[in-house]
Write a protein that holds these residues in place. Structure first.
Motif, PDB file in Angstrom:
ATOM      1  N   THR A  89      30.869  -8.870  47.178  1.00  0.00           N
ATOM      2  CA  THR A  89      31.954  -8.661  46.219  1.00  0.00           C
ATOM      3  C   THR A  89      33.208  -9.433  46.586  1.00  0.00           C
ATOM      4  N   ILE A  90      33.232 -10.039  47.787  1.00  0.00           N
ATOM      5  CA  ILE A  90      34.417 -10.796  48.179  1.00  0.00           C
ATOM      6  C   ILE A  90      34.198 -12.256  47.826  1.00  0.00           C
ATOM      7  N   GLN A 133      37.055   3.105  55.607  1.00  0.00           N
ATOM      8  CA  GLN A 133      38.177   3.413  56.491  1.00  0.00           C
ATOM      9  C   GLN A 133      39.086   4.485  55.896  1.00  0.00           C
ATOM     10  N   LYS A 134      39.519   4.218  54.645  1.00  0.00           N
ATOM     11  CA  LYS A 134      40.366   5.208  53.984  1.00  0.00           C
ATOM     12  C   LYS A 134      39.483   6.035  53.066  1.00  0.00           C
ATOM     13  N   PRO A 135      39.604   7.356  53.110  1.00  0.00           N
ATOM     14  CA  PRO A 135      38.798   8.156  52.191  1.00  0.00           C
ATOM     15  C   PRO A 135      39.028   7.680  50.759  1.00  0.00           C
ATOM     16  N   ASN A 136      37.954   7.392  50.013  1.00  0.00           N
ATOM     17  CA  ASN A 136      38.142   6.876  48.663  1.00  0.00           C
ATOM     18  C   ASN A 136      37.346   7.684  47.648  1.00  0.00           C
ATOM     19  N   SER A 168      39.227  -0.121  46.774  1.00  0.00           N
ATOM     20  CA  SER A 168      38.447   0.802  47.599  1.00  0.00           C
ATOM     21  C   SER A 168      37.541   1.681  46.740  1.00  0.00           C
ATOM     22  N   LEU A 169      37.991   2.001  45.512  1.00  0.00           N
ATOM     23  CA  LEU A 169      37.134   2.808  44.637  1.00  0.00           C
ATOM     24  C   LEU A 169      35.904   2.021  44.211  1.00  0.00           C
ATOM     25  N   ARG A 170      36.130   0.736  43.905  1.00  0.00           N
ATOM     26  CA  ARG A 170      34.979  -0.096  43.533  1.00  0.00           C
ATOM     27  C   ARG A 170      34.017  -0.190  44.716  1.00  0.00           C
ATOM     28  N   ASP A 171      34.579  -0.424  45.913  1.00  0.00           N
ATOM     29  CA  ASP A 171      33.729  -0.535  47.103  1.00  0.00           C
ATOM     30  C   ASP A 171      32.919   0.735  47.303  1.00  0.00           C
ATOM     31  N   GLY A 172      33.571   1.871  47.107  1.00  0.00           N
ATOM     32  CA  GLY A 172      32.880   3.138  47.279  1.00  0.00           C
ATOM     33  C   GLY A 172      31.674   3.230  46.365  1.00  0.00           C
ATOM     34  N   SER A 173      31.853   2.758  45.133  1.00  0.00           N
ATOM     35  CA  SER A 173      30.761   2.827  44.166  1.00  0.00           C
ATOM     36  C   SER A 173      29.671   1.814  44.494  1.00  0.00           C
TER      37      SER A 173
END
Lengths: 426, 269, 462
Positions: B73-74, B109-112, C343-348
């Protein structure tokens, strides 16, 4: 943790693998569908832009040419003195086709040349008094129907009943063409003439000057006021109820329908303060109120982009807050403010609804002389022409739109260039 | 000079394990022109906790994100070398990313937590993968996942409240529950406790220890103590190189490479 | 004296005052060498004097400019014969128009009645007198202000603080214009609306289904000039706005999603400006496009399909309005989508979701409040849009839900009622203001709710 659970986890891991595998085809199909929808939406937007431009340009590009018919005008001194130049044009036409007789036929013949041809001759003689008593070949403006026919905008092969040009007129025109008396040239009058009831004589000069005067009033009022308000709100305003109220008002005014500003202009500026109707001053005042939110919001963003360190440096040297703003913040924020002002002006240039309310929609043939004389503006001119029944006005309307869009393009390009040239990353 | 550099880059310790679940060989990653990790080879065993430590920017998170191809995704990220999961190359054309990520889960790392209810957060994975046949089965998956993440007792009365309303530590455990609801084989954890207070951290560490029974866990951490507490093996990274790998106890008591020793004794980090 | 000359004179006076004030400050401390004994820089003493000289006088000029016409009218009407004064307001304003035209020299003196000629004479005299008085007053105020400030100058006077305080007040005044504008809008539409509702009951306006302001349908009709039931207008506005939103929301939203989440950088830099072009096109151009191209096209298509499509169908106006609103929706949605943290996208993605699953279930879900706010703003624009409907929608008030028929809208009626020569107090013109009031209130409510929602949403991720 005991053995059975370990087995269930392992089993569910196995199950997940299978189920995911089975769902993949369906999910990727949904994925492709979704993506296609997105691409379709973008293409639909692009298509709309394309359709709009193609339809405007294809109907409007021909306005930049006009058809002229060359006739040998005999400047009879008596007629020149009496100012009856139309008679000269008619005589010249009869000279081309001496066989035409009868009132009906003659009227058809005279209809080939624009009613404005007489005025052209008058101006010509006024500039060249020596013409009187001589004969000269002069290219005269053709009537709008002839012009449209020559530009291929009306079908000459249609049955006569569906044509504006009659069979006889067609024959005369072909004969004139054979004598090489018809040609086309750049339509200078479109840019130098005011509005007219006759399409072939109508130009956008009046509307251009009206737009210019209106925008001038708008810029002179809205830029200083907008910048001052932005400076106050960013640098001086305490956080209190009044400031919050101002903020809410600015954000809300940015979204109020433009026609409501027109009602305000009509009731307050014209009815209450007695600003003359139809005047660029009235239009400028209304547009000022409309563009102020845009300029204030853009100016505030530009001021906010100036880093606090510069403010602190100035204050640390013992500058007063006003000196800090005037000497440091404003010069650094100026490009951003100007960009906002240009964008606001571009929007004001395209605005027409509120101006209908304050009477800038009247038919005005004269080019406005000042901010207090009656005027119209370019988009309202478009509106007026779009309403006219003559087919030739269709071309004028599109032509005026092309000119309007070119101006908007230039202004937006200026804003982009300004932004790129002066954009600073802190 | 060249020789010294060469020696520095040679990984010290045994990178291989018998019957590995994940197997990295000569992995290079760069973002655009910037290399992030160079020539890393490492095996990960079934049901072990492996800790990846090292100073910031050493590439440990990059390697972790390679293991479930989240680097895809990067924009501009390029991965070379081979990484296999159960002997299958995960960067192979045949390999499906969706399937891979269902097998290799990740905790960030950060709760998401998603801006949805606690229940919907956990049910998200099973829903998109179609793992539950009906509401009852879904309820069961959500409950067992929350139980395994040690969160059930705290949230069972407020399953319909937004996940973002929980405390930081609870949010992170919710994210772990969300991950195990898909029953992955490997769980990647990218500094899962760095945003948490010591008590919440302790709970997560206990949780990791329990999860080891069922899952393979790779954990990236900044805290050497944490690595020592939760992991069986430790890998030390430095400036994109894998410097040393070994049993955690051995690495912490008797590091063989000078850089590892410097880091562990706090000379840099 | 002409206003422009007066302002030039004031500027000159202020310049002189500046020099005098500065000179006095320096002289008081004994020359430029000792200027450190002054509290502020000498220029501030000059500025203070100049401001006191110019500003109050300017207020006098502005006041006179704004009010002279009303004062003159009142005075002239006062002197008119009783019979003229007793005329109804509409006719009286016609007489006054004659007077004004005569004064301006637009008509010859022979063509008017003696009463009008006398009034014009009086008007001219009063006007000259007023101008003279105003000019005298202005100059007197300027001189007095300058002199007072000049007298007050002492070395200890904190001139800079005084000047800055005045400047700050001026800045505050400029930002108060935002509030004044809103008050102006409210007062202007409210005042005329109240007069309208004296003639036509509110209930008839809000619930009546008959709108024909041009002709009387019953003899006992109020003002016997038509029916003012606005329901068909509201329905027409709703119909056209709904069509517009049906086009704009899906297209704008999907375009924003594609550009933000799927498109390559090159495609984005190409396609985004093209969509933004749509936002910069004047509405009158859209109106022309609707009338020239879209409406005939729809008619033709309708004929092929055997459908009756009106020349000014709601569909054509709504379609083009939708196109106009696409960039508005897409740029707002784009802002909202890019504000959703990665980060939300990554989580998904980390759970194995595909891109569209992530967008549909996580990104859009998270951005929903912002998008709803944006859509509300878009609705408010559709409801208030004028030119497209004036040019492409109909004039007759049909109460129908069929998009192929012609309907009319609130804004169209405001324009038709107010454009052209109208007496200002007829129910027809007043009705336009009542419609304006409805329009303002509806859009105000939409805007306030939308701005609140959007702001909350922005704060959530900041």
């Amino acid at each position: 943790m005991n053995r059975p659970e370990l087995q269930t986890v392992a089993a569910s891991q196995q199950r997940v693998r299978e189920r995911v595998g089975r769902s993949l085809r369906r999910r990727y199909r949904a994925e492709r569908r979704f993506r296609a929808c997105g691409l379709g939406a973008v293409l639909a937007g692009v298509l709309a832009v394309g359709g709009l431009f193609v339809s405007i340009v294809s109907t409007g590009y021909s306005v930049f040419w006009q058809t002229r018919i060359t006739l040998d005008i005999q400047f009879v001194p008596e007629a020149v003195r009496a100012g009856d130049f139309t008679a000269l044009v008619r005589a010249a036409l009869r000279q081309q086709f001496p066989e035409v007789e009868g009132r009906q036929d003659l009227r058809q013949l005279y209809g080939l040349i624009s009613d404005g041809a007489g005025y052209e001759l008058r101006d010509r003689v006024a500039a060249e008094p020596g013409l009187s008593g001589t004969t000269a070949a002069i290219a005269l403006l053709a009537a709008d129907d002839v012009d449209q026919l020559r530009k291929g905008r009306s079908d000459r092969h249609a049955p006569e009943a569906e044509r504006i040009i009659s069979d006889r007129q067609l024959a005369w025109l072909d004969e004139l063409d054979r004598r090489q008396r018809i040609h086309r040239q750049f339509n200078r009058e479109f840019f130098t003439a005011g509005d007219s009831r006759e399409p072939e004589q109508a130009g956008i000069r009046g509307a251009l000057v009206g737009s210019f005067l209106t925008l001038l009033v708008t810029l002179l009022l809205s830029f200083p006021i907008g910048v001052a308000a932005a400076v106050y709100l960013e640098e001086f305003a305490p956080r209190n109820r009044l400031t919050d109220l101002i903020e809410v008002n600015i954000n809300n005014l940015a979204a109020v329908p433009s026609i409501v500003f027109g009602l305000l202009g009509l009731a307050v500026f014209i009815q209450f303060f007695g600003v003359p109707r139809s005047a660029p001053l009235a239009g400028g005042l209304v547009l000022t109120l409309m563009t102020l939110p845009t300029i204030i919001i853009a100016s505030r963003a530009a001021i906010r982009a100036v880093p606090p360190s510069i403010r602190e440096a100035a204050l640390g040297m013992g500058a007063s807050p006003l000196q800090m703003v005037a000497h440091h913040v404003l010069p650094l924020a100026l490009p951003g403010m100007l960009t906002g002002a240009i964008i606001g002006m571009a929007r004001a240039l395209g605005e027409s609804a509120p101006l209908l309310m304050i009477g800038m929609v009247a038919f005005i043939a004269d080019v406005p002389a000042g901010a207090l004389s009656p005027a119209t503006v370019l988009p309202v001119q478009v509106f007026l022409w779009a309403d006219s029944p003559e087919p030739a006005f269709l071309e004028r309307t599109s032509g005026a739109i092309i000119v309007l869009l070119v101006f908007l393009l230039l202004m937006n390009a200026a804003a982009v260039i300004l932004r790129q040239k002066f954009e600073r990353r802190w | 000079m060249d020789l010294e550099r060469q020696q520095q880059r040679q990984t010290v310790g045994d990178i291989t394990v018998p019957d590995p679940v994940i197997c990295c060989r000569g992995v290079n990653v760069r973002y655009g022109d910037k290399p992030a990790i160079r020539d890393v080879s490492l095996d990960i065993a079934h049901h072990e906790v492996i800790a990846m430590i090292g100073p910031s920017g050493c590439g440990k998170s990059t390697l972790l994100r390679c293991l479930n191809r989240l680097n895809d995704t990067i924009p501009g990220a390029v991965v070379t070398g081979t990484i296999t999961l159960d002997g299958q190359d995960i960067y192979d054309r045949q390999q499906d990313v969706v399937q891979l990520r269902a097998r290799v889960g990740m905790v960030f790392q950060k709760p998401n937590p998603f801006p949805k209810s606690v229940y919907e957060n956990v049910a998200y994975g099973p829903r998109i993968h179609g793992l539950a046949a009906g509401r009852a089965e879904l309820d069961e998956i959500v409950q067992t996942s929350l139980q395994r993440a040690g969160l059930w007792d705290e949230v069972k009365d407020r399953l319909n409240q937004p996940g973002t309303a929980l405390s930081g530590g609870q949010q992170q455990r919710l994210c772990i529950a969300r991950t195990i609801a898909v029953s992955p084989e490997v769980i990647l954890m990218d500094e899962p406790c760095s945003a948490l207070d010591p008590i919440a951290t302790a709970r997560i560490e206990d949780l990791i220890d329990e999860l080891r029974q069922n899952f393979t866990i790779c954990i990236v951490t900044h805290s050497m103590q944490q690595a020592a507490r939760v992991s069986q093996r430790t890998a030390y990274f430095h400036l994109g190189d894998l410097i040393e790998v070994g049993p955690t106890e051995r690495i912490f008591t008797n590091p063989r490479h000078r850089l590892t020793e410097d880091y562990l004794t706090g000379r840099f980090g | 004296m002409q206003t422009s000359t007066l302002i030039l004179v004031l500027l000159a006076l202020s310049a002189v005052a500046y020099q005098l004030g500065r000179g006095r400050a320096l002289q008081l401390v004994g020359g430029p060498r000792r200027r450190r004994d002054l509290h502020s820089l000498p220029a501030y003493y000059g500025l203070l004097t100049a401001v006191w000289c110019g500003l109050p006088a300017l207020v006098v000029v502005a006041g006179w400019q704004l009010l002279d016409d009303r004062i003159l009218t009142a005075l002239v009407v006062d002197e008119m014969p009783a019979g003229t004064r007793a005329l109804p307001p509409g006719e009286l304003s016609l007489v006054l128009n004659d007077v004004r035209n005569l004064v301006a020299g637009n008509v010859a003196a022979e063509s008017v009645t003696p009463a009008v000629a006398a009034a014009a004479q009086r008007w001219r005299r009063l006007d000259a007198l007023g101008h003279l008085g105003a000019s005298g007053l202005t100059l007197a105020v300027a001189l007095a202000g300058g002199w007072l400030a000049w007298r007050r100058i002492t070395p200890r006077l904190p001139a800079r603080n005084h000047v800055e305080r005045i400047a700050e007040r001026v800045l505050l005044g400029c930002s108060l214009i935002a509030i004044l504008t809103t008050i102006g809008i409210v007062l202007s539409v409210l005042w005329e609306s109240i007069q309208f509702f004296r003639l036509v009951p509110v209930s008839e306006f809000v619930f009546g289904t008959q709108w024909s302001p041009q002709l009387a349908i019953r003899a006992d009709q109020v003002g016997s000039s038509g029916a003012f039931g606005a329901v068909p207008l509201f329905a027409g506005t709703l119909l056209i706005s709904a069509i517009a939103m049906l086009i704009a929301v899906p297209v704008g939203l999907f375009a924003a999603i594609y550009l933000a989440e799927y498109a390559s950088r090159r495609f984005r830099t190409l396609a985004k400006p093209v969509l933004e072009v749509l936002a910069g096109i004047p509405t009158v151009v859209y109106g022309f496009f609707a009338a020239l191209t879209v409406a005939p096209l729809l008619r033709l298509t309708g004929e092929r399909l055997g459908l009756e499509v009106a020349a000014e169908s709601a569909l054509a106006a709504g379609l083009v309005m939708g196109i106009m609103i696409i960039p508005f929706v897409s740029s707002l949605a784009d802002d909202m989508i890019t504000a959703v943290p990665q980060s939300l996208r990554d989580g998904s993605y980390g759970l194995g979701a595909t891109r569209s699953e992530t967008i549909r279930r996580v990104v859009l879900r998270a951005a929903l409040p912002g998008i709803v706010g944006g859509v509300l703003l878009a609705i408010s624009r559709a409801v208030g849009e004028t030119m497209i409907v004036v040019m492409a929608a109909g004039l007759s008030a049909n109460l129908t839900a069929n998009p192929l028929e012609a309907v009319t809208t609130v804004t169209v009626q405001i324009v038709t009622l107010l454009v052209g020569d109208q007496e200002f107090d007829s129910p027809k013109t007043l009705a336009a203001f009542a419609l304006g009031l409805v329009l303002f209130l509806v859009t105000l409510a939409l805007n306030i709710v939308a701005l609140q929602v959007v702001r909350r949403y922005r704060e959530q991720y900041e």
